[in-house]
Design a protein around this motif. Structure first.
Motif, PDB file in Angstrom:
ATOM      1  N   ALA A 483      44.192   9.601 -12.463  1.00 18.73           N
ATOM      2  CA  ALA A 483      44.077   7.799 -13.210  1.00 18.73           C
ATOM      3  C   ALA A 483      45.503   7.460 -12.354  1.00 18.73           C
ATOM      4  O   ALA A 483      44.948   5.966 -12.389  1.00 18.73           O
ATOM      5  CB  ALA A 483      44.911   8.663 -15.112  1.00 18.73           C
ATOM      6  N   THR A 486      43.900   5.344  -9.588  1.00 15.24           N
ATOM      7  CA  THR A 486      42.890   4.058 -10.223  1.00 15.24           C
ATOM      8  C   THR A 486      44.051   3.304 -10.770  1.00 15.24           C
ATOM      9  O   THR A 486      43.217   2.208 -10.266  1.00 15.24           O
ATOM     10  CB  THR A 486      42.358   4.924 -11.441  1.00 15.24           C
ATOM     11  OG1 THR A 486      41.700   6.248 -11.064  1.00 15.24           O
ATOM     12  CG2 THR A 486      41.200   3.438 -11.815  1.00 15.24           C
ATOM     13  N   SER A 508      36.273   4.177 -14.737  1.00  9.60           N
ATOM     14  CA  SER A 508      36.825   5.259 -14.218  1.00  9.60           C
ATOM     15  C   SER A 508      36.796   5.823 -15.365  1.00  9.60           C
ATOM     16  O   SER A 508      37.384   6.989 -15.582  1.00  9.60           O
ATOM     17  CB  SER A 508      37.725   4.766 -13.204  1.00  9.60           C
ATOM     18  OG  SER A 508      37.774   4.396 -12.191  1.00  9.60           O
ATOM     19  N   PHE A 509      37.598   5.342 -16.508  1.00  7.62           N
ATOM     20  CA  PHE A 509      38.549   4.958 -17.759  1.00  7.62           C
ATOM     21  C   PHE A 509      37.205   6.646 -18.120  1.00  7.62           C
ATOM     22  O   PHE A 509      37.579   7.065 -18.663  1.00  7.62           O
ATOM     23  CB  PHE A 509      38.481   4.318 -18.510  1.00  7.62           C
ATOM     24  CG  PHE A 509      39.883   4.807 -19.556  1.00  7.62           C
ATOM     25  CD1 PHE A 509      40.620   4.913 -20.187  1.00  7.62           C
ATOM     26  CD2 PHE A 509      38.681   4.711 -20.723  1.00  7.62           C
ATOM     27  CE1 PHE A 509      41.280   5.140 -20.657  1.00  7.62           C
ATOM     28  CE2 PHE A 509      39.360   4.484 -22.445  1.00  7.62           C
ATOM     29  CZ  PHE A 509      40.604   4.798 -22.223  1.00  7.62           C
ATOM     30  N   LEU A 512      37.191  10.122 -16.533  1.00  9.81           N
ATOM     31  CA  LEU A 512      38.961  10.463 -16.908  1.00  9.81           C
ATOM     32  C   LEU A 512      39.104  10.614 -17.746  1.00  9.81           C
ATOM     33  O   LEU A 512      39.947  11.922 -18.094  1.00  9.81           O
ATOM     34  CB  LEU A 512      39.928   9.164 -16.448  1.00  9.81           C
ATOM     35  CG  LEU A 512      40.046   9.393 -14.614  1.00  9.81           C
ATOM     36  CD1 LEU A 512      40.386   7.450 -14.581  1.00  9.81           C
ATOM     37  CD2 LEU A 512      40.883  10.297 -13.751  1.00  9.81           C
ATOM     38  N   ASN A 571      49.382   7.389 -17.837  1.00 11.85           N
ATOM     39  CA  ASN A 571      48.039   6.474 -17.070  1.00 11.85           C
ATOM     40  C   ASN A 571      46.581   6.058 -18.058  1.00 11.85           C
ATOM     41  O   ASN A 571      46.674   4.823 -17.852  1.00 11.85           O
ATOM     42  CB  ASN A 571      47.581   7.356 -15.657  1.00 11.85           C
ATOM     43  CG  ASN A 571      48.445   7.864 -14.910  1.00 11.85           C
ATOM     44  OD1 ASN A 571      49.133   8.932 -14.399  1.00 11.85           O
ATOM     45  ND2 ASN A 571      50.145   6.938 -14.984  1.00 11.85           N
ATOM     46  N   MET A 572      46.393   6.737 -18.993  1.00  7.11           N
ATOM     47  CA  MET A 572      45.108   6.077 -19.322  1.00  7.11           C
ATOM     48  C   MET A 572      45.823   5.475 -20.756  1.00  7.11           C
ATOM     49  O   MET A 572      44.948   4.353 -20.884  1.00  7.11           O
ATOM     50  CB  MET A 572      44.826   8.140 -20.102  1.00  7.11           C
ATOM     51  CG  MET A 572      43.841   8.697 -18.749  1.00  7.11           C
ATOM     52  SD  MET A 572      42.929   8.109 -17.966  1.00  7.11           S
ATOM     53  CE  MET A 572      41.473   8.350 -19.491  1.00  7.11           C
TER      54      MET A 572
END
Length: 911
Positions: A483, A486, A508-509, A512, A571-572
């Motif tokens: 993440a 990313t 990606s989210f 992830l 990060n998320m």
């Protein structure tokens, strides 16, 4: 400002889908000894398929070779084979030792260098140093076998085979006239005092698909008349189409089949008299019956016999493209002009990305590091279900035997992937790959994004949400840095183009989120927001093997595992905030990940005898939970206790403005439950930093200062060459635990490992590792973005010299770069006491980017071509070559690691 030609090619590949990357350095340096090729009963891949068998045995899943290239499906392959007239075999691939043969684990015993490459591989340059005396295969094996783990490794230079400079420098250059037109120049320089003969064999062959997949059409190679006196080999493949290799000068064309020599290997009759080692047997043994007189087959070579005078150069030229002889004209008429043009364009490209403040030596290191990154691409093919079936294992059937990676039967990998080291680690590793993309973003953001995308595709990501680790055990657990990579790439592209790839971020989210749920549900054993994970990429850093059942019983709450997941949540959160600007539905996910971070911080920072934070030492430790419910801290001062610093993210005012409902709810939560806020870095109204920034961090200001005091102590973590993985304190104070009469200890080991754990070729007990150093630098820059000049600390500890955190980050980056740069006496620390590399003009400017580095003197250790994550040094040279602290402070969130190539400085903050 107009683009340089290579940047224009990248744009053409992106927008017009012109296949500039179709041909590249996609062969492995070693296919033998890999899990894919292992069909043994005991899973001993090294012994099942050996180097000695490789010349005779057709590979199943991939190919290898010196200076090797192929198309992106690895159907048609090219490499260079050599013979000095004395070796027992052709030099077709790099030789090295297996785990059972070497005293510090597997190790390549050759000298080859990735000197240059553009991101589209429009120009590439490779160097192999080939001794003129017989290569000492047996000497290397037997001498290393006789050494123990306390001894130095026995290297090829130690055999004295390069004495008197009796060797050839073999330079191989590739230049593309078009996406399908490859010009290849081989320059053989005799460095010795006398004339010497060498056989040079540019080799073209098809990966064997017809033997392993019945019904697959068999391709063919055959000699055809060439134009203008050139010799030609026609390559015909059902999927690839027609290709032609044009050979300049006086060469004999040799043909055989890329099929196993069953007679030599297994004592069984061959299906054809022409087998994989036929060309080897023709050249080395003089067996003219070993090649097909009909001049056809699936493996071929142009055989050049060259006598090179002392100090002279012999040049061989070949050209591979899709133009038939009638269309080609003279293949070599414009050869020199195209080659020189591509060299010039490569220079222009690297000039465009190299800051003007960078020194000539720094620019050389940066360019070779990025060349190594680009050369380390490999076609990786592995159909796990088919592989299991071929082993007689059907994981869907009850009672099926337990095979390696049985639970990953969904996987079908057949992609170009960035490898850690194409000889020692010719397989992807998830957390390595994330770091690779950071370095690759300097030259090719599109390819870097594709790499992150791969790991989250349905043929990689496990249905449970786990990201595969590496082929020896896909179920092993790597740190969750995907993440971070990313959002880093998103910010980088945002800075370069003025707009980020929101679709990349969205897809990606989603995946992830599955991976984050896997961590929360699988690695938080007791649901307390304290995480395990095993060795987590840090191999033997702990007192126990953290990937095995503990000898004490019980479980281990890991400070690094918990810090990694905290960073993952941050990060998320940042990704979700970015997405919420485009779709308000993501606001709920912002809240979810913000709460996860707060809960983890509360759990990790709890005080008392069982907490991970040790108030007396001012440091974080793993906590051992015993079966009787008691607990004790394992007081090892290691990278494990520094990683909580990395769970740090600056929150810009504009990010808060995007999600006001989330901010309001979080502030209400902290107001009602102030104990949550007490366990992390202060943030919010009354606690904003420089530029009204907030901060999500595990450590508060006091703990930050106490940890940094240790980290910046040259008697503990701070080496002249970066941050050590283990404090030097443990040199005189080893950490020792006794369990049922067995002693377990952690000593400071600045160089190689003294145990066989994890193959014996990796050591986190003292050396310097580039990836975690890079994360610590990122953390320092984030803290600086919050504090500015209001936080200063002694660096080094006890020196009386105060620095702000930008200056500390730059100091560590400079020490890391110093590993590779010439010092005041002209020596490069990376090469330690190896005099040939330190003083010889034909060696000293060719850089190897090792896996890790001696904690005290900076010498390179472990895998010698792990440019993968060690290539991060290029990013550090670029970053600190173009920014200063004030620029970073005044920037938004564009990216600290990106700059438009049309300007010297642009927005520069840290993701």
């Amino acid at each position: 400002m107009s683009q340089d030609p290579e940047s224009a090619r990248l744009e053409e590949a992106r927008t017009a889908k012109t296949p500039w990357r179709k041909w590249g350095p996609y062969l492995s340096e070693r296919q033998w000894g890999t899990v894919r090729e292992d069909y043994s009963e005991d899973g001993n891949a090294w012994d099942y398929f050996t180097h000695d068998q490789a010349r005779s045995r057709a590979y199943h899943w991939g190919e290898d070779g010196l200076a090797g290239i192929s198309d992106d499906k690895q159907l048609l392959c090219f490499s260079v084979a050599l013979w000095n007239g004395k070796d027992p075999i052709l030099k077709e691939r790099a030789f090295g030792l297996t785990n059972s043969e070497a005293n510090h684990g597997e190790d390549v015993k050759e000298y080859y260098f990735y000197l240059d490459s553009t991101p589209t591989h429009s120009y590439m340059k490779y160097l192999y140093k080939y001794p003129q005396a017989e290569y000492p295969y047996s000497n290397l094996i037997e001498t290393n076998k006789g050494r123990n783990r306390g001894d130095m490794e026995y290297e090829l230079l130690d055999t004295d085979i390069f004495d008197g400079d009796r060797y050839f420098d073999v330079f191989v250059e590739f230049a593309k006239g078009s996406p399908e037109d490859l010009l290849i120049q081989i320059s053989v320089i005799n460095r010795g005092p006398d004339a010497a003969e060498i056989d040079v064999l540019p080799t073209l062959w098809f990966r064997n698909t017809w033997t392993w997949w019945p019904g697959t059409p068999k391709p063919s190679l055959k000699e055809v008349p060439g134009p203008n006196g050139a010799q030609a080999i026609a390559a015909s493949h059902a999927d690839l189409g027609e290709r032609y290799l044009y050979c300049d000068g006086d060469a004999t064309l040799l043909f055989t089949e890329n099929e196993s020599n069953n007679e030599r290997l297994f004592g069984r009759p061959n299906d054809s008299p022409y087998v994989k080692d036929g060309i080897n047997n023709y050249v080395v043994q003089g067996n003219h019956e070993a090649v097909n007189p009909e001049k056809t087959g699936s493996k071929s070579a142009a055989h050049y016999k060259v006598n090179v005078g002392a100090g002279k150069t012999a040049t061989i030229r070949v050209r591979l493209n899709d133009l038939a002889p009638a269309e080609m004209g003279d293949p070599f008429k414009s050869f020199a002009e195209i080659l020189q043009t591509r060299r010039t364009e490569a220079d222009a490209f690297y000039k465009s990305i190299t800051p003007t403040r960078v020194s000539e030596d720094e620019a050389l290191v940066m360019r070779q590091a990025l060349a190594g990154m680009l050369w380390s691409k490999q076609y990786f093919y592995f159909d796990v279900d088919l592989w299991l079936t071929e082993h007689g294992d059907d994981p869907m059937k009850p009672g099926a035997r337990s095979m390696r990676n049985s639970e990953w039967f969904h996987m079908v990998n057949q992609h170009i992937i960035s490898m850690p080291d194409k000889w020692e680690y010719p397989w992807y590793a998830a957390w390595d790959l994330a770091f690779h993309t950071i370095a690759l973003s300097t030259v090719d953001t599109d390819f870097a994004k594709e790499q992150l995308d791969l790991m989250l595709q349905e043929f990689f990501l496990h249905p449970t949400g786990q990201i595969p680790a590496y082929e020896w055990n896909f179920s092993d657990v790597n740190p969750p840095v995907h993440a971070w990579a990313t959002i880093f790439l998103y910010r980088t592209e945002q800075a370069l183009k003025g707009k980020g790839d929101i679709e990349f971020l969205k897809r990606s989210f989603a995946k992830l989120t599955l991976n984050f749920s896997w961590w929360v549900n699988r690695k938080d054993r007791f649901g307390k927001n304290l995480f395990e994970g095993g060795f987590l990429g840090l191999d033997n850093i702990g007192v126990f093997d953290r990937s095995a059942p503990l000898p004490t019983g019980g479980s281990l709450e890991q400070a690094d595992g918990t810090a990694w997941v905290s960073m993952f949540a941050q990060n998320m959160l940042e990704i979700a905030v970015e997405l919420a600007a485009h779709d308000p539905m993501y606001e709920d996910m912002c809240l979810k990940f913000a709460e996860h971070f707060i809960w983890i911080a509360r759990a990790m920072n709890q005080t008392g005898p069982e907490g991970m934070w040790d108030e007396e030492d001012g440091f974080y430790y793993d906590v051992l939970r015993l079966p009787d419910g008691s607990a004790r801290r394992l007081k090892v001062r290691s990278m494990v206790g520094l990683l909580p610093l990395c769970a740090t993210t600056v929150i810009e005012p504009w990010q808060r403005e995007r999600v006001p409902r989330v901010v309001k709810n979080l502030y209400e939560r902290l107001k009602r439950m102030p104990e949550l806020g007490e366990s992390m870095h202060a943030t919010g109204p009354g606690h904003f930093g420089y530029g009204e920034r907030g901060m999500a961090a595990l450590v508060n200001e006091d703990r930050l200062r106490r940890i940094l005091t240790r980290m910046l102590d040259e008697n503990e973590f701070l080496s002249p060459y970066g941050i050590r993985a283990l404090s030097r304190y443990h040199d005189e104070h080893p950490f020792i635990v006794h369990v049922e009469g067995q002693e377990y200890r952690v000593n400071y080991l600045p160089a190689e490992s003294d145990t066989g754990m994890f193959g014996g070729n990796s050591n986190w007990r003292g050396p310097i590792w580039m990836p975690v150093n890079a994360l610590l630098i990122r953390a320092l820059l984030s803290f600086y973005g919050y504090y500015g000049d209001n936080f200063r600390i002694e660096c080094p500890t006890g020196s009386g010299k105060l620095m702000n955190l930008f200056e500390v980050a730059r100091e560590i980056a400079n020490r890391l770069s110093r590993i590779f740069l010439r010092d005041e006496s002209g020596r490069r620390p990376v090469y330690g006491g190896t005099e040939k590399f330190q003083t010889d003009s034909q060696w000293k400017d060719y850089i190897l980017f090792y896996e890790y580095f001696h904690g005290d003197n900076g010498a390179g250790l472990g895998a010698s071509h792990q440019t993968g994550w060690t290539g991060l040094v290029a990013k550090l040279i670029e970053l600190f070559g173009r920014i200063d602290g004030q620029q970073l402070l005044d920037a938004g969130k564009a990216s600290a690691f990106a700059k438009p190539r049309t300007q010297e400085v642009e927005t520069v903050s840290v993701t």
